[in-house]
Design a protein around this motif. Sequence first.
Motif, PDB file in Angstrom:
ATOM      1  N   GLU A  24       0.680  -1.077   0.251  1.00  0.00           N
ATOM      2  CA  GLU A  24       0.395   0.106   0.266  1.00  0.00           C
ATOM      3  C   GLU A  24       1.227   1.341  -0.261  1.00  0.00           C
ATOM      4  O   GLU A  24       1.888   1.277   0.675  1.00  0.00           O
ATOM      5  N   PHE A  25       0.907   2.338  -0.701  1.00  0.00           N
ATOM      6  CA  PHE A  25       1.295   3.907  -0.824  1.00  0.00           C
ATOM      7  C   PHE A  25       0.981   4.160   0.308  1.00  0.00           C
ATOM      8  O   PHE A  25      -0.268   3.994   0.933  1.00  0.00           O
ATOM      9  N   THR A  59      -0.849  11.418 -11.374  1.00  0.00           N
ATOM     10  CA  THR A  59      -1.248   9.597 -11.078  1.00  0.00           C
ATOM     11  C   THR A  59      -0.958   9.726  -9.455  1.00  0.00           C
ATOM     12  O   THR A  59      -1.366   9.014  -8.851  1.00  0.00           O
ATOM     13  N   ARG A  89      -3.849   9.828  -8.057  1.00  0.00           N
ATOM     14  CA  ARG A  89      -5.383   8.225  -7.686  1.00  0.00           C
ATOM     15  C   ARG A  89      -5.039   7.229  -6.954  1.00  0.00           C
ATOM     16  O   ARG A  89      -5.929   6.669  -6.001  1.00  0.00           O
ATOM     17  N   ARG A  90      -3.505   7.548  -6.975  1.00  0.00           N
ATOM     18  CA  ARG A  90      -2.520   6.483  -6.114  1.00  0.00           C
ATOM     19  C   ARG A  90      -3.663   6.973  -4.406  1.00  0.00           C
ATOM     20  O   ARG A  90      -3.662   5.658  -3.470  1.00  0.00           O
TER      21      ARG A  90
END
Length: 82
Positions: A4-5, A65, A68-69
């Motif tokens: 997970e980011f 992007t 979005r993460r």
Amino acid sequence: MKIEFPKPFRYNGRLYWRRSELELYKSALIASAMGGNQNVDLFSGPEIFVNAEQVAKEFAITRRTLGRRIAGFDKPSLPRAA
């Protein structure tokens, strides 16, 4: 295994990440690419906070992007209808 980011935090309306969490994320990506599952702490030193623009450059992604993460990180979870 899903990696997970790291979750950011807001300060004065801007997004920031802790450098230590970003380095742990990078080490997890490297370990999974090499077939291992160990995490090696690559960062030692005072905690540094990194803004969204720097994180996007570091991971070679656009700001969109990156958005979005982390979509929905600070929104309260809504109860699901049964």
